[in-house]
Design an enzyme around this catalytic site. Structure first.
Site, PDB file in Angstrom:
ATOM      1  N   ALA A  22      20.303  -2.748  12.831  1.00 28.90           N
ATOM      2  CA  ALA A  22      19.324  -2.488  11.724  1.00 28.90           C
ATOM      3  C   ALA A  22      18.523  -3.837  11.232  1.00 28.90           C
ATOM      4  CB  ALA A  22      20.119  -1.871  10.282  1.00 28.90           C
ATOM      5  N   GLY A  23      18.323  -4.722  12.059  1.00 24.42           N
ATOM      6  CA  GLY A  23      17.570  -5.957  11.847  1.00 24.42           C
ATOM      7  C   GLY A  23      16.058  -5.800  12.165  1.00 24.42           C
ATOM      8  N   ASN A  70       4.007  -9.599  16.197  1.00 26.89           N
ATOM      9  CA  ASN A  70       4.210 -10.592  17.326  1.00 26.89           C
ATOM     10  C   ASN A  70       3.136 -10.828  18.329  1.00 26.89           C
ATOM     11  OD1 ASN A  70       3.676  -8.150  18.600  1.00 26.89           O
ATOM     12  ND2 ASN A  70       5.344  -8.434  20.085  1.00 26.89           N
ATOM     13  N   LYS A  91       7.458 -14.376  12.387  1.00 24.77           N
ATOM     14  CA  LYS A  91       6.888 -13.003  12.460  1.00 24.77           C
ATOM     15  C   LYS A  91       6.369 -12.482  11.414  1.00 24.77           C
ATOM     16  CE  LYS A  91       8.818 -11.237  16.815  1.00 24.77           C
ATOM     17  NZ  LYS A  91       9.439 -10.271  17.372  1.00 24.77           N
ATOM     18  N   MET A 145      25.080 -10.239  23.784  1.00 25.37           N
ATOM     19  CA  MET A 145      24.061 -11.254  24.659  1.00 25.37           C
ATOM     20  C   MET A 145      24.647 -12.533  24.822  1.00 25.37           C
ATOM     21  SD  MET A 145      20.949 -12.650  22.076  1.00 25.37           S
ATOM     22  CE  MET A 145      20.173 -11.134  21.651  1.00 25.37           C
ATOM     23  N   GLY A 180      16.757  -4.822  28.779  1.00 27.23           N
ATOM     24  CA  GLY A 180      15.731  -5.139  28.075  1.00 27.23           C
ATOM     25  C   GLY A 180      14.667  -5.605  28.664  1.00 27.23           C
ATOM     26  N   ASP A 214       6.193  -4.296  20.040  1.00 26.49           N
ATOM     27  CA  ASP A 214       7.444  -3.812  20.465  1.00 26.49           C
ATOM     28  C   ASP A 214       7.579  -2.605  20.460  1.00 26.49           C
ATOM     29  OD1 ASP A 214       8.152  -6.768  20.337  1.00 26.49           O
ATOM     30  OD2 ASP A 214       8.880  -7.084  18.387  1.00 26.49           O
TER      31      ASP A 214
HETATM   32  P1  ATR Z   1      16.870  -9.258  15.215  1.00 25.16           P
HETATM   33  O1  ATR Z   1      15.783  -9.606  14.785  1.00 25.16           O
HETATM   34  O2  ATR Z   1      17.076  -9.546  16.661  1.00 25.16           O
HETATM   35  O3  ATR Z   1      17.313  -7.733  15.300  1.00 25.16           O
HETATM   36  P2  ATR Z   1      18.909  -9.600  13.227  1.00 25.16           P
HETATM   37  O4  ATR Z   1      17.586  -9.113  12.103  1.00 25.16           O
HETATM   38  O5  ATR Z   1      19.556 -10.800  12.745  1.00 25.16           O
HETATM   39  O6  ATR Z   1      18.168  -9.878  14.509  1.00 25.16           O
HETATM   40  O7  ATR Z   1      19.815  -8.564  13.468  1.00 25.16           O
HETATM   41  C1  ATR Z   1      20.842  -8.481  14.221  1.00 25.16           C
HETATM   42  C2  ATR Z   1      21.426  -7.135  14.305  1.00 25.16           C
HETATM   43  O8  ATR Z   1      22.716  -7.413  15.013  1.00 25.16           O
HETATM   44  C3  ATR Z   1      21.859  -6.436  12.840  1.00 25.16           C
HETATM   45  O9  ATR Z   1      21.924  -5.416  13.075  1.00 25.16           O
HETATM   46  C4  ATR Z   1      23.458  -7.178  13.020  1.00 25.16           C
HETATM   47  O10 ATR Z   1      24.264  -6.295  12.090  1.00 25.16           O
HETATM   48  P3  ATR Z   1      24.467  -6.651  10.549  1.00 25.16           P
HETATM   49  O11 ATR Z   1      23.119  -5.985  10.070  1.00 25.16           O
HETATM   50  O12 ATR Z   1      25.523  -6.001   9.953  1.00 25.16           O
HETATM   51  O13 ATR Z   1      24.413  -8.354  10.418  1.00 25.16           O
HETATM   52  C5  ATR Z   1      23.837  -6.862  14.260  1.00 25.16           C
HETATM   53  N1  ATR Z   1      25.007  -7.832  14.656  1.00 25.16           N
HETATM   54  C6  ATR Z   1      25.031  -9.055  15.039  1.00 25.16           C
HETATM   55  N2  ATR Z   1      26.131  -9.492  15.387  1.00 25.16           N
HETATM   56  C7  ATR Z   1      27.106  -8.443  15.188  1.00 25.16           C
HETATM   57  C8  ATR Z   1      28.449  -8.505  15.358  1.00 25.16           C
HETATM   58  N3  ATR Z   1      29.154  -9.491  15.651  1.00 25.16           N
HETATM   59  N4  ATR Z   1      28.876  -7.280  14.833  1.00 25.16           N
HETATM   60  C9  ATR Z   1      28.136  -5.994  14.556  1.00 25.16           C
HETATM   61  N5  ATR Z   1      26.841  -6.385  14.268  1.00 25.16           N
HETATM   62  C10 ATR Z   1      26.288  -7.447  14.810  1.00 25.16           C
END
Ligand code: ATR
Length: 280
Positions: free
Chosen positions: A132-133, A91, A70, A199, A246, A106
């Site tokens: 915040a991803g 996307n 992406k 998930m 979702g 999105d």
């Molecule tokens: P996407 O593109 O799907 O948003 P990503 O960029 O990997 O995927 O972001 C995943 C998000 O889920 C992030 O906010 C991540 O928190 P961090 O920034 O602290 O990594 C959060 N996340 C995933 N697994 C987690 C967990 N076990 N506990 C807390 N936050 C989680």
């Protein structure tokens, strides 16, 4: 019927075999009786430039772009639409007047799901966004487009990542307040989970800390759609709060892409049925 005139749409990703997009888009194509077909292309990162050249050479009518392409695809198209540029990810790619344009649908998907399925014609003044991803970036962009939202609480396990996202999308620091995932969310009108917590296969996990009390006036959207009912959504339902999974966001972002490619507004209900049938 696939004929000599059939136009080809598709999705590129790595992996891509389990995507619900072909089922979703082909259901709409069939319902509308359009002369298109939508397929999945497994494209590895090193093959991405050739795939986009191939899109041009083969005259594909449109592509969805998924993980991990992406961001990289932004440098390979001729033009990047405003929302995709700000979100930092494309996307959807469409040939427009002989040029490839990259879009991001999105943010539209999430806002349209909230409007149609959540009944939120107007947004509440305070919203909590968990995560915040990449997904959170698109959701935050959509939220900040809405002037009636006064404050977004952006909560993430890694607070620095939330701070960086807030700086990017709310440079004046006026509307986004950052905190840890354990931050209080009791008085928000809308709570959106954009983390991957809950998930499949971690279906027992919830992004909210144990003991968090949700009120009946907090609409909860979990952008996870596998499973359709996450632990977070069960918590919301127990509190008497409106709970959205979702599926709607997925279908509405797809519907927007479909409209960009074909000029036709597709039946979103049919697309949702396609996802449910195709992804089972
Ligand atoms: P996407 O593109 O799907 O948003 P990503 O960029 O990997 O995927 O972001 C995943 C998000 O889920 C992030 O906010 C991540 O928190 P961090 O920034 O602290 O990594 C959060 N996340 C995933 N697994 C987690 C967990 N076990 N506990 C807390 N936050 C989680």
């Amino acid at each position: 019927m696939i004929a000599g005139s059939t136009q080809v749409l598709g999705v590129i990703g790595d992996p891509v075999a389990h995507t619900a997009s072909p089922a979703m888009h082909n259901a709409a194509i069939a319902a509308l009786g359009l002369d298109y077909a939508y397929v999945a292309f497994h494209v590895r990162p090193q093959g991405l430039p050739a795939a986009i050249d191939g899109m041009r050479a083969l005259g594909l009518a449109g592509l969805n772009v998924t993980v991990p392409h992406k961001v990289a695809v932004m440098d390979l198209v001729d033009e990047v639409a405003e929302e995709a540029r700000v979100i930092g990810a494309v996307n959807t790619v469409a040939p427009i007047d002989g040029r490839l344009v990259g879009y991001n649908t999105d943010a539209y998907g999430v806002m349209e799901s909230l409007r149609v399925q959540g009944g939120l014609e107007a947004m509440p003044p305070r919203v909590a966004l968990l995560g915040a991803g990449g997904a959170a970036r698109a959701v935050l962009y959509g939220l900040l487009q809405r002037p009636e939202i006064e404050q977004v609480l952006l909560l993430n396990r890694t607070v620095e990542r939330a701070e960086a996202l807030a700086r990017d999308l709310d440079p004046g620091g006026k509307r986004v307040v950052v905190g840890p995932l354990t931050g209080p969310v009791a008085d928000v009108g809308l709570l959106i989970n954009s983390t991957s917590i809950g998930m499949h296969p971690h279906e027992d996990a919830s992004p909210l800390p144990a003991g968090t009390v949700l009120g009946p006036h907090t609409t909860v959207l979990d952008i996870v759609y596998k499973p359709l009912q996450t632990r977070l959504l069960r918590q919301a339902e127990k509190a008497g709060a409106p709970a959205l999974n979702g599926l709607g966001m997925l279908a509405y972002q797809g519907a927007r892409s479909f409209e960009i490619w074909t000029g036709v507004k597709p039946p979103v209900e049919v697309m949702m049925q396609g996802i449910l049938g195709g992804a089972a």
